[in-house]
Design a protein around this motif. Structure first.
Motif, PDB file in Angstrom:
ATOM      1  N   LEU A 141       1.002  -1.131  -0.025  1.00 18.93           N
ATOM      2  CA  LEU A 141       0.089  -0.077   0.019  1.00 18.93           C
ATOM      3  C   LEU A 141       0.860   1.174   0.069  1.00 18.93           C
ATOM      4  CD1 LEU A 141      -2.783  -1.020   2.617  1.00 18.93           C
ATOM      5  CD2 LEU A 141      -3.140  -0.770  -0.073  1.00 18.93           C
ATOM      6  N   ALA A 142       1.773   1.250   0.573  1.00 19.79           N
ATOM      7  CA  ALA A 142       2.597   2.208   0.818  1.00 19.79           C
ATOM      8  C   ALA A 142       3.582   2.723  -0.530  1.00 19.79           C
ATOM      9  CB  ALA A 142       4.082   2.117   1.655  1.00 19.79           C
ATOM     10  N   LEU A 143       3.607   1.835  -1.515  1.00 14.99           N
ATOM     11  CA  LEU A 143       4.073   2.134  -2.851  1.00 14.99           C
ATOM     12  C   LEU A 143       3.265   3.151  -3.663  1.00 14.99           C
ATOM     13  CD1 LEU A 143       5.332  -1.484  -3.717  1.00 14.99           C
ATOM     14  CD2 LEU A 143       6.801   0.585  -3.045  1.00 14.99           C
ATOM     15  N   GLY A 144       1.852   3.268  -3.352  1.00 21.67           N
ATOM     16  CA  GLY A 144       1.105   4.170  -3.860  1.00 21.67           C
ATOM     17  C   GLY A 144       0.380   5.122  -3.238  1.00 21.67           C
ATOM     18  N   ILE A 145       0.751   5.264  -1.904  1.00 23.02           N
ATOM     19  CA  ILE A 145      -0.109   6.275  -1.106  1.00 23.02           C
ATOM     20  C   ILE A 145       0.398   7.669  -1.212  1.00 23.02           C
ATOM     21  CG2 ILE A 145       1.841   6.682   0.465  1.00 23.02           C
ATOM     22  CD1 ILE A 145      -1.730   5.650   1.506  1.00 23.02           C
ATOM     23  N   GLU A 146       1.331   7.924  -2.147  1.00 23.24           N
ATOM     24  CA  GLU A 146       1.695   9.519  -2.406  1.00 23.24           C
ATOM     25  C   GLU A 146       0.356  10.221  -3.256  1.00 23.24           C
ATOM     26  OE1 GLU A 146       5.776  12.048  -3.777  1.00 23.24           O
ATOM     27  OE2 GLU A 146       5.404   9.873  -4.549  1.00 23.24           O
ATOM     28  N   ARG A 147      -0.311   9.326  -3.882  1.00 20.85           N
ATOM     29  CA  ARG A 147      -1.528  10.020  -4.711  1.00 20.85           C
ATOM     30  C   ARG A 147      -2.300  10.707  -3.887  1.00 20.85           C
ATOM     31  NH1 ARG A 147      -2.514   5.192  -9.025  1.00 20.85           N
ATOM     32  NH2 ARG A 147      -0.321   5.067  -9.788  1.00 20.85           N
ATOM     33  N   LEU A 148      -2.461  10.507  -2.433  1.00 19.15           N
ATOM     34  CA  LEU A 148      -3.429  11.037  -1.477  1.00 19.15           C
ATOM     35  C   LEU A 148      -3.245  12.421  -1.389  1.00 19.15           C
ATOM     36  CD1 LEU A 148      -4.303   8.350   0.945  1.00 19.15           C
ATOM     37  CD2 LEU A 148      -5.813   9.077  -0.817  1.00 19.15           C
ATOM     38  N   GLY A 149      -1.906  13.055  -1.715  1.00 15.43           N
ATOM     39  CA  GLY A 149      -1.653  14.373  -1.378  1.00 15.43           C
ATOM     40  C   GLY A 149      -0.614  14.535  -0.336  1.00 15.43           C
ATOM     41  N   THR A 150      -0.432  15.705   0.194  1.00 19.97           N
ATOM     42  CA  THR A 150       0.405  15.851   1.224  1.00 19.97           C
ATOM     43  C   THR A 150       0.229  15.064   2.621  1.00 19.97           C
ATOM     44  OG1 THR A 150      -0.522  17.899   2.579  1.00 19.97           O
ATOM     45  CG2 THR A 150       0.951  18.236   0.790  1.00 19.97           C
ATOM     46  N   LEU A 151       1.346  14.779   3.373  1.00 18.45           N
ATOM     47  CA  LEU A 151       1.233  13.650   4.440  1.00 18.45           C
ATOM     48  C   LEU A 151       0.151  14.132   5.324  1.00 18.45           C
ATOM     49  CD1 LEU A 151       4.953  13.111   5.058  1.00 18.45           C
ATOM     50  CD2 LEU A 151       3.429  11.631   4.024  1.00 18.45           C
ATOM     51  N   ILE A 152       0.153  15.496   5.903  1.00 16.69           N
ATOM     52  CA  ILE A 152      -0.946  15.656   6.823  1.00 16.69           C
ATOM     53  C   ILE A 152      -2.334  15.700   6.021  1.00 16.69           C
ATOM     54  CG2 ILE A 152      -1.990  17.848   7.951  1.00 16.69           C
ATOM     55  CD1 ILE A 152       0.462  16.643   9.284  1.00 16.69           C
ATOM     56  N   GLU A 153      -2.543  16.172   4.575  1.00 21.86           N
ATOM     57  CA  GLU A 153      -3.877  15.998   4.237  1.00 21.86           C
ATOM     58  C   GLU A 153      -4.256  14.640   4.043  1.00 21.86           C
ATOM     59  OE1 GLU A 153      -4.268  18.051   0.629  1.00 21.86           O
ATOM     60  OE2 GLU A 153      -3.773  20.033   1.231  1.00 21.86           O
ATOM     61  N   ALA A 154      -3.267  13.561   3.677  1.00 22.20           N
ATOM     62  CA  ALA A 154      -3.531  12.408   3.442  1.00 22.20           C
ATOM     63  C   ALA A 154      -4.090  11.466   4.869  1.00 22.20           C
ATOM     64  CB  ALA A 154      -2.441  11.549   2.922  1.00 22.20           C
ATOM     65  N   SER A 155      -3.486  11.910   5.902  1.00 20.56           N
ATOM     66  CA  SER A 155      -3.617  11.530   7.236  1.00 20.56           C
ATOM     67  C   SER A 155      -4.986  11.583   7.754  1.00 20.56           C
ATOM     68  CB  SER A 155      -2.725  11.845   8.096  1.00 20.56           C
ATOM     69  OG  SER A 155      -3.072  11.526   9.518  1.00 20.56           O
ATOM     70  N   LYS A 156      -5.436  13.079   7.386  1.00 21.40           N
ATOM     71  CA  LYS A 156      -6.652  13.438   7.910  1.00 21.40           C
ATOM     72  C   LYS A 156      -7.820  12.861   7.011  1.00 21.40           C
ATOM     73  CE  LYS A 156      -4.676  15.508  11.256  1.00 21.40           C
ATOM     74  NZ  LYS A 156      -4.615  15.005  12.358  1.00 21.40           N
ATOM     75  N   LYS A 157      -7.486  12.835   5.809  1.00 23.68           N
ATOM     76  CA  LYS A 157      -8.683  12.228   4.604  1.00 23.68           C
ATOM     77  C   LYS A 157      -8.870  10.639   5.093  1.00 23.68           C
ATOM     78  CE  LYS A 157      -7.414  15.038   0.652  1.00 23.68           C
ATOM     79  NZ  LYS A 157      -6.643  14.967  -0.769  1.00 23.68           N
ATOM     80  N   ILE A 158      -7.631  10.199   5.536  1.00 18.72           N
ATOM     81  CA  ILE A 158      -8.007   8.667   5.695  1.00 18.72           C
ATOM     82  C   ILE A 158      -8.449   8.502   7.351  1.00 18.72           C
ATOM     83  CG2 ILE A 158      -6.767   6.651   6.641  1.00 18.72           C
ATOM     84  CD1 ILE A 158      -4.417   7.230   4.722  1.00 18.72           C
ATOM     85  N   SER A 159      -8.280   9.514   8.183  1.00 19.98           N
ATOM     86  CA  SER A 159      -9.139   9.371   9.397  1.00 19.98           C
ATOM     87  C   SER A 159     -10.506   9.706   9.206  1.00 19.98           C
ATOM     88  CB  SER A 159      -8.427  10.334  10.408  1.00 19.98           C
ATOM     89  OG  SER A 159      -7.215   9.738  10.712  1.00 19.98           O
ATOM     90  N   GLY A 160     -10.888  10.481   8.305  1.00 20.38           N
ATOM     91  CA  GLY A 160     -12.231  11.267   8.156  1.00 20.38           C
ATOM     92  C   GLY A 160     -13.160  10.448   7.367  1.00 20.38           C
ATOM     93  N   PHE A 161     -12.580   9.831   6.251  1.00 19.03           N
ATOM     94  CA  PHE A 161     -13.340   8.862   5.191  1.00 19.03           C
ATOM     95  C   PHE A 161     -13.787   7.464   6.121  1.00 19.03           C
ATOM     96  CE2 PHE A 161     -12.146  11.391   1.500  1.00 19.03           C
ATOM     97  CZ  PHE A 161     -13.252  11.192   1.040  1.00 19.03           C
ATOM     98  N   LEU A 162     -12.927   6.980   6.866  1.00 20.64           N
ATOM     99  CA  LEU A 162     -13.121   5.866   7.670  1.00 20.64           C
ATOM    100  C   LEU A 162     -13.350   5.807   9.251  1.00 20.64           C
ATOM    101  CD1 LEU A 162     -10.590   3.535   5.457  1.00 20.64           C
ATOM    102  CD2 LEU A 162     -13.172   3.739   5.007  1.00 20.64           C
ATOM    103  N   GLY A 163     -12.620   6.951   9.723  1.00 22.62           N
ATOM    104  CA  GLY A 163     -12.754   7.017  11.097  1.00 22.62           C
ATOM    105  C   GLY A 163     -14.151   7.351  11.746  1.00 22.62           C
ATOM    106  N   GLY A 164     -14.661   8.431  10.653  1.00 24.54           N
ATOM    107  CA  GLY A 164     -15.636   9.470  11.382  1.00 24.54           C
ATOM    108  C   GLY A 164     -16.794   8.480  11.498  1.00 24.54           C
TER     109      GLY A 164
END
Length: 524
Positions: free
Chosen positions: A395-418
């Motif tokens: 998964l790490a090999l394609g994770i860069e497509r989510l944006g910057t590190l901070i944005e990607a981290s919050k997107k992951i938390s929001g989409f699935l954690g909320g």
């Protein structure tokens, strides 16, 4: 100043020594893993101060080490309002949710959902956690690989595989006790490292600290108050604070990475003390990383010929270190970032393994068995650890497509954690919520946050709140279509928690739980 670099022999030596020390500490601290409780929960013997540092280190990780300075460098300080959100999220977690995790003999947070709702909802929630944290760990693995790639010139994918391989060694053998002890060491090194970067950078800026602030202020980087009420604004006070409360609760309440560390404490009181101490550490520790972005902004503005070397937003910190800091600091700081990530990823993989074993394979069988049986369980846990290490690497090999590190981290938390947070809110705060109504609410919550991300311009800071509140609201209403929860289930709501067993009393087994009275009770 030059735009090329090479690591010195001293850097490589420091890097190797520190990495060896991290691995050695982890392996020695882990000791002999006799059973699953020792391997997964450190035998409930960890001191509250160690738990506090470990939770902070896990949630911070290499993502924030690299992403926090980059966030301030490219934007401003408004994101610091997310730290204020912890002043709300921590008391909610400590006073309301922790008692549920400790009053029964839980291994995972999702065992609570079986007691309050159903086996199915427990396993669905655990599966969502596994998917979400697999993505998050891939991001945490990707972050230090940026540093290695930048410093030694390796292709990014090779850096990812090397980092993952080192992590796997110490995760399989060390267990949770090893993870917590190495967290403490890397926490200290990270703080010393970032302080050294700030000190060195200020020495290269005309006017020192005062000059750095003036340059950053002229560039709009010291801006702290954006009171826009537009939900599409990338970062506002309201998004950072209100949205940040929900993001923080996702990590503190629903995340097995955090909850599993809570459960290594000897008692509820010890764990509550750990979270209050963690709050005291979070505010100054994390603030320093975001303020580092201001100092580096001032440095690069004072040295505009260096701007061309910034090839990626998240390469800001390693770019400065490798070009401006003398040996042995580059080797030490890269080792510290790598060690931080190894701790985070190892703890995360350990939590994924725990969720898989206890929510699916060994559900309802939390008791210690024979020596042979426990050895077999530990071997099974290690096999799942290897599996999740390989998965996060891919998964790490394609994770860069989510944006910057901070944005990607919050997107992951929001989409699935909320939505997952909404399920826990329904369980604790609602006396009417039942399993089927809650499941309908969760589906609506996932649909709502997906729609917000795909079809609107709403900021990623609001994703967790949208998912949580839609799940909570729809779940509450949908529950009126189905029978009321039983008296036994409502013992696991906030209003009924006083009737739960004390920590020293044994938890219910699956058989006992299903033999309990199932008559619905009237709302008070």
């Amino acid at each position: 100043m030059t735009t090329s670099f090479t690591l010195s022999a001293t850097d490589y030596a420091v890097f190797g020594i520190y990495l060896a020390a991290s691995l050695s500490l982890g392996l020695m601290a882990g000791g002999k893993q006799k059973d699953l409780k020792t391997y997964l929960l450190a035998g409930h013997q960890m001191h509250w101060s160690l738990i506090a540092i470990s939770v902070l280190a896990a949630l911070f990780s290499g993502i924030s080490f690299l992403g926090a300075p980059a966030e301030t460098y490219h934007h401003n300080l408004v994101y610091l309002w997310t730290l204020v959100a912890y002043l709300v999220a921590t008391p909610i977690t400590t006073l309301i949710f922790l008692p549920f995790f400790f009053k029964l003999n839980f291994y995972t947070a999702y065992e609570y959902l079986e007691h309050r709702f159903s086996v199915g909802l427990r396993q669905i929630s655990s599966a969502v956690f596994i998917f979400r944290v697999s993505l998050w760990l891939a991001l945490a693995l990707f972050a230090p690989s940026l540093v290695i790639s930048e410093m030694v010139g390796l292709p990014l994918w090779i850096s990812i595989v090397v980092t993952s391989s080192c992590t796997l060694l110490y995760t399989v053998i060390g267990g949770m006790r090893a993870v917590i002890y190495t967290d403490v060491m890397q926490f200290a090194v990270l703080f010393i490292g970032i302080a050294a970067i700030v000190f060195i950078a200020l020495g290269k800026i005309p006017g020192g600290l005062e000059g750095a602030w003036q340059i950053a202020e002229a560039g709009g980087r010291t801006h702290l108050m954006d009171l826009s009420i537009s939900p599409s604004a990338r970062m506002t006070v309201w998004g950072a604070f209100i949205g940040g409360i929900f993001v923080s609760l996702v990590g503190l309440v629903t995340d097995q990475v955090s909850v599993q560390r809570y459960l290594t404490a000897a008692s509820l009181r010890e764990c509550q003390r750990a979270l209050w101490f963690k709050l005291m550490l979070t505010l100054p520790f994390v603030s320093v990383f975001y303020l580092t972005g201001l100092v580096l902004y001032a440095f690069y503005q004072s040295n505009p010929e260096m701007l061309a070397t910034l090839t990626s937003p998240d390469r800001l910190l390693p770019n400065f270190v490798i070009r401006q800091v003398a040996a042995p600091f580059p080797g030490l700081l890269v080792a510290a970032i790598l060690a931080a990530t190894m701790s985070t990823v190892s703890a995360g993989i350990n939590s994924l393994t725990t969720a898989t074993l206890m929510d699916f394979i060994y559900r309802g069988d939390n008791e210690t068995g024979s020596r042979m049986e426990e050895n077999r369980r530990v071997r099974t846990a290690r096999l799942w650890t290897v599996f999740y290490s390989g998965l996060t690497t891919l998964l790490a090999l394609g994770i860069e497509r989510l944006g910057t590190l901070i944005e990607a981290s919050k997107k992951i938390s929001g989409f699935l954690g909320g939505p997952l947070l909404g399920i826990f809110f329904l369980g604790v705060f609602s006396r009417r919520a039942n399993a089927r109504g809650t499941l309908i609410g969760a589906i609506a919550g996932f649909a709502a946050v997906f729609g917000a991300g795909a079809f609107t311009s709403i900021s990623f800071m609001w994703y967790a709140m949208v998912g949580c509140l839609v799940t909570w609201g729809v779940g509450e209403l949908a529950s009126f279509l189905f029978p009321k929860p039983t008296a036994e289930q409502l013992r696991f709501s906030f209003s009924g928690q006083k009737t739960l067993s004390r920590p020293e009393e044994p938890c219910f087994t699956s058989t006992e739980r299903h033999q309990t009275a199932k008559q619905p009770i009237e709302d008070e």
